[in-house]
Design a protein around this motif. Structure first.
Motif, PDB file in Angstrom:
ATOM      1  N   PRO A   1       0.840  -1.208   0.000  1.00 21.71           N
ATOM      2  CA  PRO A   1       0.000   0.000   0.000  1.00 21.71           C
ATOM      3  C   PRO A   1       0.867   1.246   0.000  1.00 21.71           C
ATOM      4  CG  PRO A   1       0.040  -0.995   2.175  1.00 21.71           C
ATOM      5  CD  PRO A   1       0.758  -1.939   1.259  1.00 21.71           C
ATOM      6  N   PRO A   2       0.314   2.384  -0.412  1.00 20.43           N
ATOM      7  CA  PRO A   2       1.104   3.617  -0.473  1.00 20.43           C
ATOM      8  C   PRO A   2       1.715   4.001   0.874  1.00 20.43           C
ATOM      9  CG  PRO A   2      -0.973   3.878  -1.641  1.00 20.43           C
ATOM     10  CD  PRO A   2      -1.050   2.573  -0.927  1.00 20.43           C
ATOM     11  N   ASP A   3       0.986   3.751   1.964  1.00 17.61           N
ATOM     12  CA  ASP A   3       1.485   4.052   3.303  1.00 17.61           C
ATOM     13  C   ASP A   3       1.696   2.743   4.048  1.00 17.61           C
ATOM     14  OD1 ASP A   3       2.147   4.938   5.779  1.00 17.61           O
ATOM     15  OD2 ASP A   3       0.357   6.166   6.087  1.00 17.61           O
ATOM     16  N   PRO A   4       2.893   2.164   3.971  1.00 18.55           N
ATOM     17  CA  PRO A   4       3.124   0.853   4.575  1.00 18.55           C
ATOM     18  C   PRO A   4       3.007   0.857   6.092  1.00 18.55           C
ATOM     19  CG  PRO A   4       5.164   1.743   3.629  1.00 18.55           C
ATOM     20  CD  PRO A   4       4.059   2.669   3.243  1.00 18.55           C
ATOM     21  N   THR A   5       3.046   2.031   6.721  1.00 12.46           N
ATOM     22  CA  THR A   5       2.924   2.073   8.178  1.00 12.46           C
ATOM     23  C   THR A   5       1.528   1.683   8.631  1.00 12.46           C
ATOM     24  OG1 THR A   5       2.306   4.429   8.157  1.00 12.46           O
ATOM     25  CG2 THR A   5       4.664   3.894   8.303  1.00 12.46           C
ATOM     26  N   LEU A   6       0.538   1.769   7.711  1.00 18.00           N
ATOM     27  CA  LEU A   6      -0.835   1.402   8.047  1.00 18.00           C
ATOM     28  C   LEU A   6      -1.160  -0.028   7.636  1.00 18.00           C
ATOM     29  CD1 LEU A   6      -2.660   4.667   6.873  1.00 18.00           C
ATOM     30  CD2 LEU A   6      -1.868   4.090   9.174  1.00 18.00           C
ATOM     31  N   ALA A   7      -0.182  -0.705   7.041  1.00 16.38           N
ATOM     32  CA  ALA A   7      -0.467  -2.006   6.434  1.00 16.38           C
ATOM     33  C   ALA A   7      -0.593  -3.107   7.477  1.00 16.38           C
ATOM     34  CB  ALA A   7       0.629  -2.367   5.443  1.00 16.38           C
ATOM     35  N   ASP A   8      -1.574  -3.951   7.268  1.00 14.01           N
ATOM     36  CA  ASP A   8      -1.680  -5.194   8.007  1.00 14.01           C
ATOM     37  C   ASP A   8      -0.590  -6.124   7.479  1.00 14.01           C
ATOM     38  OD1 ASP A   8      -2.368  -7.808   8.825  1.00 14.01           O
ATOM     39  OD2 ASP A   8      -4.457  -7.212   9.071  1.00 14.01           O
ATOM     40  N   GLY A   9       0.008  -6.911   8.347  1.00 11.93           N
ATOM     41  CA  GLY A   9       1.120  -7.749   7.935  1.00 11.93           C
ATOM     42  C   GLY A   9       0.760  -8.831   6.941  1.00 11.93           C
ATOM     43  N   LYS A  10      -0.459  -9.354   6.984  1.00 11.33           N
ATOM     44  CA  LYS A  10      -0.832 -10.461   6.108  1.00 11.33           C
ATOM     45  C   LYS A  10      -1.381  -9.941   4.792  1.00 11.33           C
ATOM     46  CE  LYS A  10      -3.656 -14.622   5.840  1.00 11.33           C
ATOM     47  NZ  LYS A  10      -4.707 -15.445   6.489  1.00 11.33           N
ATOM     48  N   PRO A  11      -0.776 -10.314   3.681  1.00 13.84           N
ATOM     49  CA  PRO A  11      -1.286  -9.820   2.399  1.00 13.84           C
ATOM     50  C   PRO A  11      -2.616 -10.470   2.025  1.00 13.84           C
ATOM     51  CG  PRO A  11       0.979 -10.607   2.212  1.00 13.84           C
ATOM     52  CD  PRO A  11       0.463 -11.082   3.519  1.00 13.84           C
ATOM     53  N   LEU A  12      -3.416  -9.744   1.297  1.00 18.23           N
ATOM     54  CA  LEU A  12      -4.572 -10.320   0.622  1.00 18.23           C
ATOM     55  C   LEU A  12      -4.070 -11.149  -0.558  1.00 18.23           C
ATOM     56  CD1 LEU A  12      -6.899  -7.182   0.547  1.00 18.23           C
ATOM     57  CD2 LEU A  12      -7.312  -9.276   1.848  1.00 18.23           C
ATOM     58  N   GLU A  13      -4.716 -12.277  -0.795  1.00 19.22           N
ATOM     59  CA  GLU A  13      -4.311 -13.145  -1.889  1.00 19.22           C
ATOM     60  C   GLU A  13      -5.276 -12.983  -3.062  1.00 19.22           C
ATOM     61  OE1 GLU A  13      -1.619 -14.984  -2.099  1.00 19.22           O
ATOM     62  OE2 GLU A  13      -0.932 -14.603  -0.039  1.00 19.22           O
ATOM     63  N   LEU A  14      -4.759 -12.523  -4.209  1.00 22.30           N
ATOM     64  CA  LEU A  14      -5.564 -12.310  -5.407  1.00 22.30           C
ATOM     65  C   LEU A  14      -5.092 -13.287  -6.477  1.00 22.30           C
ATOM     66  CD1 LEU A  14      -6.569  -8.883  -6.939  1.00 22.30           C
ATOM     67  CD2 LEU A  14      -5.853 -10.772  -8.390  1.00 22.30           C
ATOM     68  N   LEU A  15      -5.996 -14.103  -6.964  1.00 24.01           N
ATOM     69  CA  LEU A  15      -5.704 -15.068  -8.021  1.00 24.01           C
ATOM     70  C   LEU A  15      -6.335 -14.601  -9.319  1.00 24.01           C
ATOM     71  CD1 LEU A  15      -4.717 -17.882  -9.024  1.00 24.01           C
ATOM     72  CD2 LEU A  15      -6.920 -18.798  -8.225  1.00 24.01           C
ATOM     73  N   ALA A  16      -5.534 -14.488 -10.380  1.00 27.65           N
ATOM     74  CA  ALA A  16      -6.022 -14.043 -11.689  1.00 27.65           C
ATOM     75  C   ALA A  16      -6.010 -15.205 -12.664  1.00 27.65           C
ATOM     76  CB  ALA A  16      -5.163 -12.907 -12.218  1.00 27.65           C
ATOM     77  N   LEU A  17      -7.122 -15.391 -13.371  1.00 28.26           N
ATOM     78  CA  LEU A  17      -7.263 -16.460 -14.356  1.00 28.26           C
ATOM     79  C   LEU A  17      -7.817 -15.877 -15.656  1.00 28.26           C
ATOM     80  CD1 LEU A  17      -9.036 -19.093 -12.067  1.00 28.26           C
ATOM     81  CD2 LEU A  17      -6.595 -19.021 -12.614  1.00 28.26           C
ATOM     82  N   GLY A  18      -7.517 -16.544 -16.767  1.00 30.48           N
ATOM     83  CA  GLY A  18      -8.128 -16.099 -18.018  1.00 30.48           C
ATOM     84  C   GLY A  18      -7.195 -16.155 -19.204  1.00 30.48           C
TER      85      GLY A  18
ATOM     86  N   LEU B   1      -7.031 -24.232 -13.489  1.00 31.74           N
ATOM     87  CA  LEU B   1      -7.538 -24.635 -12.172  1.00 31.74           C
ATOM     88  C   LEU B   1      -6.843 -25.931 -11.766  1.00 31.74           C
ATOM     89  CD1 LEU B   1     -11.356 -23.866 -12.274  1.00 31.74           C
ATOM     90  CD2 LEU B   1      -9.573 -22.688 -11.009  1.00 31.74           C
ATOM     91  N   THR B   2      -5.595 -25.802 -11.367  1.00 28.44           N
ATOM     92  CA  THR B   2      -4.777 -26.959 -11.033  1.00 28.44           C
ATOM     93  C   THR B   2      -4.651 -27.091  -9.515  1.00 28.44           C
ATOM     94  OG1 THR B   2      -2.796 -25.578 -11.163  1.00 28.44           O
ATOM     95  CG2 THR B   2      -3.458 -26.762 -13.152  1.00 28.44           C
ATOM     96  N   PRO B   3      -4.303 -28.275  -9.023  1.00 30.68           N
ATOM     97  CA  PRO B   3      -4.065 -28.431  -7.579  1.00 30.68           C
ATOM     98  C   PRO B   3      -2.945 -27.495  -7.111  1.00 30.68           C
ATOM     99  CG  PRO B   3      -4.213 -30.568  -8.657  1.00 30.68           C
ATOM    100  CD  PRO B   3      -4.182 -29.548  -9.745  1.00 30.68           C
ATOM    101  N   GLY B   4      -3.040 -27.033  -5.900  1.00 29.59           N
ATOM    102  CA  GLY B   4      -2.001 -26.167  -5.357  1.00 29.59           C
ATOM    103  C   GLY B   4      -2.243 -24.692  -5.574  1.00 29.59           C
ATOM    104  N   LEU B   5      -3.471 -24.318  -5.929  1.00 27.66           N
ATOM    105  CA  LEU B   5      -3.773 -22.901  -6.103  1.00 27.66           C
ATOM    106  C   LEU B   5      -3.828 -22.164  -4.771  1.00 27.66           C
ATOM    107  CD1 LEU B   5      -6.530 -22.890  -8.889  1.00 27.66           C
ATOM    108  CD2 LEU B   5      -4.131 -22.213  -9.102  1.00 27.66           C
ATOM    109  N   GLY B   6      -3.898 -22.918  -3.685  1.00 25.39           N
ATOM    110  CA  GLY B   6      -3.963 -22.278  -2.382  1.00 25.39           C
ATOM    111  C   GLY B   6      -5.368 -21.809  -2.061  1.00 25.39           C
ATOM    112  N   LEU B   7      -5.449 -20.862  -1.139  1.00 25.50           N
ATOM    113  CA  LEU B   7      -6.735 -20.329  -0.695  1.00 25.50           C
ATOM    114  C   LEU B   7      -6.769 -18.823  -0.952  1.00 25.50           C
ATOM    115  CD1 LEU B   7      -7.049 -22.268   2.690  1.00 25.50           C
ATOM    116  CD2 LEU B   7      -8.208 -22.768   0.521  1.00 25.50           C
TER     117      LEU B   7
END
Length: 299
Positions: free
Chosen positions: A72-89, A141-147
């Motif tokens: 994020p632009p201001d890392p001091t406000l960031a939560d330590g755990k990233p959001l996980e975004l999966l892109a397909l197409g 959509l293969t095994p190991g895509l995570g959550l």
């Protein structure tokens, strides 16, 4: 009446009775002629499309693997755990048209989500140029895509250009959304692009593709409505498609895929849906489309 007279009259009577006979042959020939012209037109269109693909394929840039974390632009406000975004197409999600992963559509969406949430976003794309809906279903959509926390999907353009049968496309799309539902993450699905902006394709063929895109659009709408909660279809073409028709800077030099600026505009309209998806689970399927569909039926 003499036998001679009878024999003289018979041919006249028989020929009169047979006059309608040739008509089915004429009709049959007419139908065959139409079928032949349609086949010839389809062949010409296929050749034109093949040439367009060859032309843009030789000029297209491609960023390669997209697997990065956007802070994020201001890392001091960031939560330590990233959001996980999966892109397909397909190529639109793979970033064809730009050279840097950060300029590709998944990364640009992640940048906006990170800025709004104050959290880092880890984005991974399994999208592949040329992928059709069936390819996403069977190869991405293969095994190991995570959550993932959210899945972003852009597919269907190659089903348009390859003329995937409508029934097959409907089945593949339904199966794809069902498989994505099993991941347990909300799905944000982009509508098809504006085919009229693809100037590497001859104008006549662009018109044909736009008609076919309308069929695919209806398949997508029905599939989302049937999928139940957790799928959000965003009408990108309806929201920003006209800009791509009027502003050539939104298209890359291959004149088929968006440029970095074009992906930026698409990210602008997809990011709000992604942001909503990661902060809440939708109660019912939604279509963000400015009149494309009303919930409960096609407008």
């Amino acid at each position: 009446m003499s036998d001679q007279h009878l024999h003289a009259c018979a041919p006249h009577e028989h020929s009169g009775a047979r006059r309608p006979g040739p008509r089915p042959v004429l009709v049959s020939n007419f139908v065959l002629s139409l079928a032949g012209m349609a086949a010839a037109a389809a062949a010409v269109s296929a050749l034109q499309l093949h040439e367009a693909r060859r032309r843009y394929g030789s000029q297209a840039s491609y960023p390669g693997t997209i697997d990065l974390t956007v802070a994020p632009p201001d890392p001091t406000l960031a939560d330590g755990k990233p959001l996980e975004l999966l892109a397909l197409g397909d190529s639109g999600m793979a970033g064809v048209g730009v050279t840097q992963p950060a300029a590709a559509l998944p990364a640009q969406i992640a940048q906006r989500v990170a800025a709004r949430t104050g959290r880092p976003v880890h984005v991974v794309s399994h999208a592949q140029p040329g992928a059709r809906t069936y390819d996403v279903l069977t190869k991405q959509l293969t095994p190991g895509l995570g959550l993932p926390d959210v899945v972003v999907l852009l597919v269907g353009a190659n089903d348009v250009t390859h003329l995937t049968r409508t029934r097959q496309l409907a089945e593949d799309t339904a199966n794809l959304l069902a498989r994505l539902h099993q991941l347990g993450a909300p799905v944000v699905m982009s509508s098809l692009p504006e085919f009229g902006a693809m100037r590497s394709v001859p104008a006549v063929l662009r018109a044909v593709l736009r008609l076919r895109a309308g069929v695919v659009r209806r398949v997508h709408v029905r599939a989302v409505l049937d999928a139940g909660s957790g799928v959000d279809l965003v009408d990108v073409r309806g929201l920003v498609g006209r800009e791509f028709l009027t502003n050539s800077e939104l298209m890359s030099r291959d004149r088929f895929h968006p440029s970095g600026a074009g992906y930026s505009r698409i990210a602008d309209v997809l990011a709000p849906a992604v942001l909503a998806a990661v902060t809440r689970r939708t109660e019912s399927p939604t279509i963000r489309n400015m009149g494309l569909v009303s919930i409960g039926g096609v407008a």
